[in-house]
Write a protein that holds these residues in place. Structure first.
Motif, mmCIF file in Angstrom:
data_model
loop_
_atom_site.group_PDB
_atom_site.id
_atom_site.type_symbol
_atom_site.label_atom_id
_atom_site.label_comp_id
_atom_site.label_asym_id
_atom_site.label_seq_id
_atom_site.Cartn_x
_atom_site.Cartn_y
_atom_site.Cartn_z
ATOM 1 N N TYR A 1 0.853 -1.184 0.000
ATOM 2 C CA TYR A 1 0.000 0.000 0.000
ATOM 3 C C TYR A 1 0.887 1.231 0.000
ATOM 4 O O TYR A 1 2.022 1.209 0.485
ATOM 5 N N SER B 1 0.704 5.469 0.898
ATOM 6 C CA SER B 1 -0.069 6.551 1.496
ATOM 7 C C SER B 1 0.464 7.867 0.963
ATOM 8 O O SER B 1 1.676 8.040 0.790
ATOM 9 N N GLN C 1 4.064 1.487 2.087
ATOM 10 C CA GLN C 1 3.934 0.853 3.398
ATOM 11 C C GLN C 1 3.947 1.854 4.553
ATOM 12 O O GLN C 1 4.260 1.493 5.691
ATOM 13 N N SER D 1 1.681 4.733 6.823
ATOM 14 C CA SER D 1 0.304 5.046 7.183
ATOM 15 C C SER D 1 -0.023 6.462 6.708
ATOM 16 O O SER D 1 0.883 7.268 6.445
ATOM 17 N N PRO D 2 -1.318 6.810 6.588
ATOM 18 C CA PRO D 2 -1.669 8.181 6.205
ATOM 19 C C PRO D 2 -1.071 9.225 7.142
ATOM 20 O O PRO D 2 -0.589 10.267 6.680
ATOM 21 N N SER E 1 -4.541 5.926 2.265
ATOM 22 C CA SER E 1 -3.753 4.743 1.954
ATOM 23 C C SER E 1 -4.509 3.895 0.944
ATOM 24 O O SER E 1 -5.692 3.586 1.140
ATOM 25 N N TYR F 1 -0.888 0.183 -4.313
ATOM 26 C CA TYR F 1 0.059 0.991 -5.083
ATOM 27 C C TYR F 1 -0.328 1.161 -6.548
ATOM 28 O O TYR F 1 0.140 2.074 -7.217
#
Length: 642
Positions: A332, A334, A412, A414-415, A443, A446
């Motif tokens: 992910y 963010s 990888q 976090s927001p 988030s 990708y």
């Protein structure tokens, strides 16, 4: 694991070589028995290749006395099982004097085709029309005639390794120019060529996950990727896996994974976190210029393994499949998007539709606009240091107005971590009076899994420059670089796109740290990749004269040249480069070039695989009536003497 046997490089030494078949289409191969009955399909032998002076000056083309007869083409098609195509340009539907004239189809090409998969699923879907020669543009009321021009004369719709081998051998033995086409994302004309036989590998489909794969020092997850697989197809498999995994895929979902993207390096939004696409490769299956089917990995055909990972697509062989590393979790990112402008309209600053974007912030002062851009530019050092990806396009929109659209993505994170990382940048903006109300960071995966329409034919003209991390340690030179970008935009009317990522050797992992790759060393030192594109009044059209094309390119060359002068320790990204890049051997491959050239000469002494400004291309040129570097003309040797 199914093992088949070929003769490859080891075969010439009297040994048996093992070829790992990844997909069923790879088990269908050309046999010596078939070749014995059809001499035109015989395999090549690099050790028997005659000296250059004995070879014809030009590749044979329609109208030559040695061009295969209609009967020969029919015989070739029969041996292929009926997959030989002789397609006419799609635009022919718009020309009343053409046999394929179809007004309804022309309307479709002008409209809905752009929102469908028509062009990516068409064997003549050339993206860059000027490189084809603009001989049959899609227009409502076209002028002149529609001719084949730089489009291939014939196309093999390959659905097996056998088809590829037969096309390779037929082209080599008949001295016909060979081109390769997959998804159409090729911007320098390599997939087009007057009088060529094209191998269309678009329909070689298949992706398979391997939970526990071992080769050399690697043990872990992997994926088998077919030659025709697109990014969105890989992501669909990735997201359907349990437990979740990550497959490195291109940002544009319709780009082919195992083709030129990977072979030229292959960047993505997570390149700074996991490395380039070429870094992920564990094994490749390849049809080489002699028509043999071989596997290239850390154990065998290591020269090909080196060259095909970064040495440029369409040069050493035709990859039929690849095995690449996967990672044991969904990745992910963010981040957020934002934009600012001196113009009257807002800018859509979304990239790959990853993040929502707030309304564009209006800046009254042009000086403030460029000061804010310089802050973004400087911040790239900080974002790449934490393996992030920065995106920023600055575009002239007329009337001395400019827009800037930007995105930051942190893998990888976090927001809240992304917002903390970006807080210093927005504080610097605020100090300039640019009080952007950025949306909250979010988030997301990708890369989005969508079935995209693919590339649409156009007249793109651009260059690239890789900016080294050392630039950010030299404040005066960094300032000169941002001023050079300003000049390119304000004076040259060019758009400058930036992609901040840093695919260092340290993050590349095995096998790159064990077996060297053909990747440009400048990519390992990169902090930002620039694409400088012709836009606005400078854009060429289907009816631009050669003089107009050359004038537009001269503008591009002038301002890109300023950036080259400021970054002699940089380079250029071969997949997104000026078709007439000066000193291209150094720009594209740096110190890797001599070794890549050695592989090219040993593996393809016939110069069967050729692309402008690609490894080993120096001895050939396309002969055209003007200086525009299109592919609409015979491919002939330079410096040839009888």
């Amino acid at each position: 694991m199914r093992l088949f046997y070929g003769t490859g490089l080891l075969g010439y030494l009297g040994l048996v070589q093992c070829v790992t078949v990844n997909f069923d289409y790879e088990s269908i191969q050309l046999t010596e028995e078939t070749v014995a009955a059809l001499p035109a399909l015989s395999f090549g032998n690099t050790s028997d290749e005659p000296l250059t002076p004995r070879r014809p000056r030009c590749k044979v083309h329609p109208g030559d006395k040695t061009w295969p007869s209609t009967a020969e083409w029919k015989g070739f098609n029969a041996s292929l099982g009926g997959v030989l195509l002789k397609p006419t340009p799609p635009g022919a539907a718009c020309y009343p004097d053409h046999d394929d004239y179809d007004p309804e189809r022309c309307d479709f090409l002008m409209g809905d085709a752009r929102r469908s998969r028509f062009w990516i699923d068409n064997p003549l879907g050339a993206v860059v029309q000027w490189a084809q020669g603009n001989t049959c543009p899609v227009e409502v009321d076209p002028a002149g005639e529609c001719t084949q021009g730089g489009y291939p004369a014939y196309v093999v719709n390959a659905t097996s390794v056998r088809h590829i081998q037969m096309a390779v051998n037929f082209s080599r033995n008949k001295n016909i120019r060979l081109t390769v086409t997959n998804t159409g994302h090729e911007f320098s004309g390599k997939s087009t060529g007057y009088g060529s036989l094209s191998i269309w590998i678009h329909h070689l489909k298949g992706i398979e996950l391997l939970d526990d794969y071992t080769i050399g020092e690697y043990t872990g997850g992997a994926a088998k990727i077919s030659a025709g697989s697109e990014g969105w197809e890989a992501l669909r498999v990735q997201n359907g896996s349990s437990p979740g995994i990550t497959i490195i895929a291109p940002g544009q979902g319709s780009v082919g994974l195992a083709g030129g993207w990977l072979q030229g390096g292959g960047h993505s939004t997570i390149a700074g976190y996991y490395g380039l696409a070429a870094d992920q490769v564990l094994s490749l299956n390849v049809v080489t210029a002699d028509g043999r089917f071989v596997t290239a990995d850390v154990h065998e055909n290591r020269d090909l393994f080196f060259a095909l990972r970064g040495g440029g697509g369409g040069t050493y062989g035709i990859v039929t499949s690849a095995i690449v590393r996967t990672y044991p979790a969904h990745t992910y990112v963010s981040g957020l998007s934002y934009s600012f402008t001196t113009g009257p309209s807002e800018v859509n600053a979304r990239v790959y539709d990853l993040f929502p974007v707030a309304p564009s912030f209006k800046i009254e002062s042009r000086e403030t606009f460029w000061e804010a851009y310089a802050e973004y530019f400087a911040f790239t050092k900080e974002s790449t240091a934490v393996k992030g990806f920065a995106f920023g396009d600055v575009t002239p929109v007329g009337n001395d107005s400019y827009t800037f659209a930007s995105m930051f993505a942190f893998p990888q994170a976090s927001p809240s971590e992304a917002e903390a990382l970006l807080e210093p940048l927005f504080e610097r903006f605020a100090a300039l009076g640019v009080n952007i109300t950025a949306p909250d960071a979010v988030s997301v995966p990708y890369a989005r899994v969508v079935d995209p329409p693919g590339p649409v034919p156009g007249q793109d003209l651009f260059a690239s420059r890789l900016l080294p991390r050392s630039l950010w340690d030299d404040e005066p030179r960094l300032g000169d670089t941002t001023r050079a970008i300003r000049q390119a935009v304000e004076e040259g009317g060019l758009q400058v796109r930036s992609r901040g990522y840093s695919p260092t050797l340290a993050i590349a992992g095995y096998p790159t740290t064990d077996v060297s790759s053909g990747i440009n060393p400048a990519l390992r030192e990169t902090a930002m990749h620039l694409v400088i594109a012709v836009t606005g009044e400078g854009v060429v059209t289907a009816h631009s004269s050669p003089e107009e094309w050359l004038a537009s390119h001269a503008t591009l060359e002038k301002y890109t040249g300023n950036l080259r002068d400021l970054t002699p320790d940089g380079g250029a990204y071969v997949n997104e480069a000026d078709v007439s890049e000066p000193d291209w051997q150094q720009s594209f491959w740096g110190s890797r070039y001599p070794e890549l050239l050695k592989v090219k000469r040993e593996r393809d002494p016939w110069d069967l695989f050729w692309g402008r400004r690609m490894v080993g291309s120096e001895g050939w040129e396309v002969e055209t009536p003007d200086e525009v570097p299109s592919q609409n003309g015979p491919l002939c040797r330079t410096g040839y003497s009888y």
